[in-house]
Motif scaffolding. Structure first.
Motif, short mmCIF file in Angstrom:
data_model
loop_
_atom_site.label_atom_id
_atom_site.label_comp_id
_atom_site.label_asym_id
_atom_site.label_seq_id
_atom_site.Cartn_x
_atom_site.Cartn_y
_atom_site.Cartn_z
N ALA A 41 -0.12 -3.09 -2.86
CA ALA A 41 -0.60 -3.82 -1.55
C ALA A 41 -2.41 -3.71 -1.30
O ALA A 41 -2.70 -2.51 -1.06
CB ALA A 41 0.13 -3.70 -0.72
N LYS A 42 -2.27 -4.72 -1.17
CA LYS A 42 -3.53 -4.41 -0.51
C LYS A 42 -4.02 -6.41 0.24
O LYS A 42 -3.74 -6.87 0.00
CB LYS A 42 -4.26 -5.65 -2.10
N LEU A 43 -4.24 -5.09 1.41
CA LEU A 43 -5.54 -6.07 2.33
C LEU A 43 -6.71 -6.84 3.01
O LEU A 43 -7.41 -5.88 3.07
CB LEU A 43 -4.48 -6.11 3.94
N GLY A 44 -6.94 -8.27 2.44
CA GLY A 44 -8.45 -8.19 2.92
C GLY A 44 -8.66 -7.60 1.39
O GLY A 44 -9.05 -7.85 0.41
N THR A 45 -9.52 -7.22 2.34
CA THR A 45 -11.04 -6.15 1.33
C THR A 45 -10.66 -5.03 1.31
O THR A 45 -11.35 -4.58 0.76
CB THR A 45 -12.48 -6.67 1.86
N ARG A 46 -9.73 -4.08 2.00
CA ARG A 46 -9.60 -3.13 1.91
C ARG A 46 -8.90 -3.02 0.43
O ARG A 46 -8.58 -3.13 -0.39
CB ARG A 46 -8.70 -2.80 3.35
N GLY A 47 -8.93 -1.28 0.29
CA GLY A 47 -8.72 -0.69 -1.16
C GLY A 47 -6.97 -1.04 -1.13
O GLY A 47 -6.63 -1.28 0.03
N ALA A 48 -6.98 -1.22 -2.08
CA ALA A 48 -5.19 -1.20 -2.37
C ALA A 48 -4.26 -0.02 -2.67
O ALA A 48 -5.53 0.73 -2.61
CB ALA A 48 -5.06 -1.90 -3.81
N PHE A 49 -2.65 0.26 -2.41
CA PHE A 49 -2.58 1.81 -1.85
C PHE A 49 -1.29 1.09 -2.74
O PHE A 49 -0.63 -0.12 -2.10
CB PHE A 49 -2.41 1.40 -1.63
N GLU A 50 -0.67 2.34 -3.72
CA GLU A 50 0.55 2.14 -3.67
C GLU A 50 1.70 1.63 -3.36
O GLU A 50 1.73 2.40 -1.72
CB GLU A 50 0.86 3.57 -5.04
N ILE A 51 3.17 1.30 -3.23
CA ILE A 51 4.22 0.82 -2.87
C ILE A 51 5.06 1.99 -3.36
O ILE A 51 5.10 1.45 -4.79
CB ILE A 51 4.16 -0.27 -1.37
N PHE A 52 5.74 2.06 -2.58
CA PHE A 52 7.59 2.50 -3.19
C PHE A 52 8.63 2.41 -3.01
O PHE A 52 8.68 1.85 -1.28
CB PHE A 52 7.42 3.98 -3.36
N ALA A 53 9.34 1.87 -3.67
CA ALA A 53 10.99 1.23 -3.06
C ALA A 53 12.24 2.08 -2.45
O ALA A 53 12.09 3.26 -2.75
CB ALA A 53 11.25 -0.02 -4.59
N ALA A 54 12.52 2.18 -1.36
CA ALA A 54 12.98 2.28 -0.72
C ALA A 54 14.98 1.56 -1.42
O ALA A 54 15.89 2.37 -0.96
CB ALA A 54 13.50 2.07 0.95
N THR A 55 14.56 -0.24 -0.79
CA THR A 55 15.45 -0.49 -1.24
C THR A 55 14.95 -2.07 -2.95
O THR A 55 13.72 -1.96 -2.56
CB THR A 55 17.01 -1.53 -0.15
N ASP A 56 15.99 -2.36 -2.71
CA ASP A 56 15.11 -3.71 -3.79
C ASP A 56 14.59 -4.57 -2.96
O ASP A 56 13.01 -5.04 -3.63
CB ASP A 56 16.21 -5.04 -3.70
N VAL A 57 14.34 -4.59 -1.50
CA VAL A 57 13.07 -5.83 -0.93
C VAL A 57 12.39 -4.71 0.52
O VAL A 57 11.29 -5.23 0.87
CB VAL A 57 13.75 -6.44 -0.17
#
Length: 454
Positions: free
Chosen positions: A400-416
């Motif tokens: 995920a990356k918000l605006g000009t901020r750095g990207a960070f990894e996200i992890f699945a707890a469920t399908d969505v």
């Protein structure tokens, strides 16, 4: 009758002390589990200490002080901007001794200043960040991690050569160089080094024997080695030049000493007048009330009144919180940067007041198929003028990356449902009847922002 009264009193004391012990055991258990999870999820290493009515009721540690030592009661941490709370107290003590006045201007202490606006800046404006002086990045040549090697005269010249952000007194903007100037003024009026004034007025009387001024290159016994997070790796923290940190970010301390510091505000150690000045709101910085050396959180429906200040530098993250109505304090110290200390505070507060579930159980990571991941990437908008949320798929991993901020990894707890580890955010994707992603809700620090897919 006397015997009956004695038995009633004895029963009361036994019940009270059992309740206190159960409270402490419950808090300690939840805090232990929480810190263990945060160590695994975001690499937390450090100590959380809770003090109630002047006594430490919980002190939990996780991680290591260095590669071959563990934390103990004497472990030392650089506390960065928590230093400002000490400088503000020293200034108020100098005012009480009539050495300076809040209305005094820089022209009195730096008569060679030739810029009219700079000359008009007052002690009050420096304390409350209303002077218009830019933060460290506004000083020419300042680069975090690189040594400027400035002597005091050169440091003052670098500050005074910076451009004011606004006319003094008209707005507020957080500024460490402003507190450097306060420390320099204290040295002038006391004819002593800042470190000696601190020892004489605060750390000596409070018996804070593990607190002092850190200087570039110092080698102190029990000083924690600092670590810095870069993406998914933990590296030794870069060095920090302390040329511009005097009075604004150059102290080290221990958890026990900081408990002594916060406890000093609940008794009669300091005058009512000084405490009232420190904790009165004098300015508003990005929506947060600021007194002198302390932020102030007002009492609201979902928030208890608190005085607080955080600090962060390479290899150090810290936070002090005082709840005046409860004679309760929280001290968070870590030898890792950067860490979301305000999120830690919110979680510890939930544990402490039992007002909701903190992250006291680990979130399981669900493995999704390439097809399940493929429908999520794209641009999501929260409205005109708001930063765009980008969801990016790279080599089977989602970011995920918000605006000009750095990207960070996200992890699945469920399908969505996804969550961040280093950035404590929860993302809940919306799915329509055809199985297409239409938007996402982003939950961060108790607040929800809704994004629509572009």
């Amino acid at each position: 009758m006397k015997k009956c009264g004695f038995l009633l009193m004895l029963c009361f004391h036994l019940t009270y002390h059992c309740a206190v012990a159960q409270f402490q055991d419950s808090i300690a258990d939840k805090l232990q589990r929480y810190l263990a999870i945060k160590k695994k999820e975001i690499g937390f290493s450090g100590m959380v200490t809770i003090c109630r009515q002047g006594k430490i009721v919980c002190a939990e540690m996780v991680g290591q002080c260095s590669a071959d030592t563990y934390f103990n009661d004497s472990s030392l941490f650089k506390v960065a901007s928590v230093t400002k709370s000490f400088t503000a107290m020293l200034v108020m003590l100098a005012c009480a001794e009539e050495r300076i006045k809040l209305s005094d201007s820089l022209a009195i202490f730096f008569p060679r200043l030739d810029n009219h606006e700079w000359r008009s800046i007052t002690i009050d404006q420096l304390l409350s960040h209303r002077a218009g002086i830019a933060h460290n990045q506004g000083v020419a040549g300042f680069v975090p991690g690189l040594s400027m090697g400035l002597n005091p005269e050169q440091a003052l010249a670098a500050i005074f050569n910076s451009k004011l952000l606004f006319s003094p007194g008209t707005q507020a903007a957080y500024s460490s160089p402003g507190y450097y100037l306060l420390a320099t003024i204290l040295e002038q009026v006391y004819h002593k080094r800042y470190a000696d004034i601190l020892a004489e007025k605060i750390t000596g009387p409070l018996k804070m024997n593990h607190t002092g001024v850190y200087r570039t290159g110092m080698d102190l016994q029990n000083m924690c080695a600092g670590y810095h997070q870069v993406k998914d790796s933990m590296i030794p923290a870069p060095g920090r030049d302390f040329s511009l940190m005097k009075g604004s970010g150059d102290l080290f301390s221990s958890a026990a000493d900081l408990v002594s510091w916060t406890n000093s505000f609940s008794g009669d150690f300091w005058s009512d007048k000084i405490r009232a000045s420190l904790f009165a709101p004098h300015s508003d910085i990005d929506g947060h009330s600021y007194g002198y050396g302390w932020y102030i959180r007002r009492e609201e429906a979902n928030a208890k009144k608190a005085y607080y200040h955080g600090g962060g530098t390479f290899g150090s993250s810290s936070l002090l919180v005082i709840y005046p109505a409860y004679q309760l304090t929280i001290v968070i110290l870590s030898n890792v940067s950067p860490l979301p200390v305000n999120v830690f505070w919110a979680d510890v507060e939930r544990i402490l007041f039992d007002t909701g579930d903190a992250a006291v159980s680990p979130l399981a990571v669900r493995q999704l198929s390439p097809q399940q991941l493929a429908i999520l990437p794209g641009a999501y908008s929260a409205g005109a003028g708001q930063p765009v949320l980008q969801i990016i798929l790279n080599e089977g991993r989602l970011y995920a990356k918000l605006g000009t901020r750095g990207a960070f990894e996200i992890f699945a707890a469920t399908d969505v449902e996804f969550y961040g580890r280093k950035i404590p955010v929860k993302l809940l994707f919306s799915v329509n009847g055809t199985g297409s992603i239409t938007g996402v809700e982003a939950w961060y620090n108790g607040q929800c922002t809704r994004f629509s897919r572009q």
